[in-house]
Design a protein around this motif. Structure first.
Motif, PDB file in Angstrom:
ATOM      1  N   LYS A  98      -4.433 122.132  37.360  1.00  0.00           N
ATOM      2  CA  LYS A  98      -4.979 122.432  38.687  1.00  0.00           C
ATOM      3  C   LYS A  98      -6.418 121.966  38.798  1.00  0.00           C
ATOM      4  CE  LYS A  98      -5.618 126.291  41.903  1.00  0.00           C
ATOM      5  NZ  LYS A  98      -5.403 127.757  42.118  1.00  0.00           N
ATOM      6  N   GLU A 123       6.035 110.444  36.548  1.00  0.00           N
ATOM      7  CA  GLU A 123       6.141 111.579  37.468  1.00  0.00           C
ATOM      8  C   GLU A 123       7.609 111.792  37.827  1.00  0.00           C
ATOM      9  OE1 GLU A 123       3.735 113.547  41.174  1.00  0.00           O
ATOM     10  OE2 GLU A 123       3.921 111.368  41.136  1.00  0.00           O
ATOM     11  N   SER A 162       0.105 115.950  37.436  1.00  0.00           N
ATOM     12  CA  SER A 162       1.334 116.586  37.897  1.00  0.00           C
ATOM     13  C   SER A 162       1.989 117.258  36.703  1.00  0.00           C
ATOM     14  CB  SER A 162       2.268 115.529  38.491  1.00  0.00           C
ATOM     15  OG  SER A 162       3.532 116.088  38.821  1.00  0.00           O
ATOM     16  N   SER A 163       2.623 118.400  36.917  1.00  0.00           N
ATOM     17  CA  SER A 163       3.282 119.086  35.801  1.00  0.00           C
ATOM     18  C   SER A 163       4.612 119.663  36.242  1.00  0.00           C
ATOM     19  CB  SER A 163       2.398 120.205  35.239  1.00  0.00           C
ATOM     20  OG  SER A 163       2.228 121.245  36.188  1.00  0.00           O
ATOM     21  N   LYS A 196      -0.376 112.027  38.400  1.00  0.00           N
ATOM     22  CA  LYS A 196       0.238 112.002  39.724  1.00  0.00           C
ATOM     23  C   LYS A 196       0.474 110.549  40.147  1.00  0.00           C
ATOM     24  CE  LYS A 196      -1.382 116.237  41.986  1.00  0.00           C
ATOM     25  NZ  LYS A 196      -2.267 116.778  43.057  1.00  0.00           N
ATOM     26  N   ASP A 232      -5.717 115.336  39.556  1.00  0.00           N
ATOM     27  CA  ASP A 232      -4.923 114.101  39.580  1.00  0.00           C
ATOM     28  C   ASP A 232      -3.742 114.152  38.621  1.00  0.00           C
ATOM     29  OD1 ASP A 232      -6.464 114.119  37.298  1.00  0.00           O
ATOM     30  OD2 ASP A 232      -7.055 112.011  37.430  1.00  0.00           O
TER      31      ASP A 232
END
Length: 282
Positions: free
Chosen positions: A210, A132, A216-217, A127, A214
């Protein structure tokens, strides 16, 4: 298990056409006549394959099994067996149980129900990091980066196509989930900086992302060419058990919204038939 794709076939499989109306009009007894014991729902599952299933009932397949048992009005019991060579032969094949709750459409030797989800692989990054927002493997920002990938999965072919395999880090495809978790290992490597990004099968990697907090996907729905990155996932039953298949199709149709909520709670990317992400409903 074979990490990333349970009973995976590396080519697209057509959705099976079924008569949904049959389930609504056939007698309840006929609908479950294929069961080993109609007094119980016997589910074949891996005892240590989170986030799919475990003996504590914490996986999304456990939650779907509970919903199915409630719909049938009979108790739920499990036949535990590791997702490895011999799984079908030692479970469904010898009638120790009656259904597997996560089988890729078209996988042999199963008779597939209608799909209860369509999902895809995800690209995982830090993240707030420089990667990102990347949502395709063709993005120039990935050039020269070290990307983690489960060896032998469709994602590996797409890394080769995009010239990213030379710097990629492979993770094991076949592991004993009691002792190893390639998804967790990949997440830790992204956190430490050992790799810049990772690709995981969404129904497994989503939960790991989840839990990490920290990370992001994004679902990889823009990749072109074979092999496909998205797949339909079905229930699997024994060949010839058409009555039971129709009863399960009826359950999926009636409870799809509830199933989607269960899957969304595990951060699984769900797609429609055009490979577009479905709205998240939890």
């Amino acid at each position: 298990m074979i990490f990333g794709f349970r009973h995976f076939k590396p080519w697209p499989a057509a959705a099976l056409a079924v008569a949904a109306a049959f389930a609504a009009v056939a007698p309840a007894g006929a609908q479950t006549s294929d069961l080993v014991n109609r007094a119980t729902l016997r589910v074949c599952a891996d005892p240590a394959d989170m986030p799919l299933s475990n003996e504590k009932g914490e996986g999304y397949e456990n939650k779907i099994a509970e919903l199915l048992a409630q719909d049938l009005g009979i108790p739920l019991i499990y036949k535990w067996f590791p997702q490895a060579t011999g799984f079908y032969r030692m479970t469904l094949g010898v009638k120790q149980c009656d259904v597997v709750l996560g089988v890729a459409a078209g996988a042999d030797p199963y008779l597939n129900t209608n799909a209860f989800m369509r999902s895809t692989s995800i690209l995982v990054v830090k993240k707030g990091g420089p990667l990102e927002g990347v949502d395709a493997l063709s993005d120039p920002r990935l050039k020269g980066k070290r990307v983690g990938v489960i060896a032998g999965t469709p994602a590996a072919s797409h890394l080769i196509r995009n010239g990213l395999m030379g710097t990629a880090k492979p993770y094991s495809l076949t592991v004993d989930r009691r002792y190893e978790s390639p998804a967790d290992d990949m997440i830790k490597d992204i956190q430490s900086g050992a790799i810049d990004a990772g690709i995981l099968w969404g129904p497994i990697g989503g939960a790991a992302v989840k839990a990490a907090g920290d990370m992001s996907s994004v679902p990889l729905v823009k990749e072109k060419g074979a092999p496909p990155m998205s797949y339909r996932i079905t229930f699997g039953v024994r060949p010839g058990e058409e009555n039971w298949k129709h009863r399960l199709n009826d359950f999926i149709s009636k409870h799809q919204a509830e199933i989607n909520k269960i899957l969304a709670s595990y951060n699984i990317p769900l797609l429609d038939e055009r490979d577009q992400p479905l709205p998240v409903t939890q």
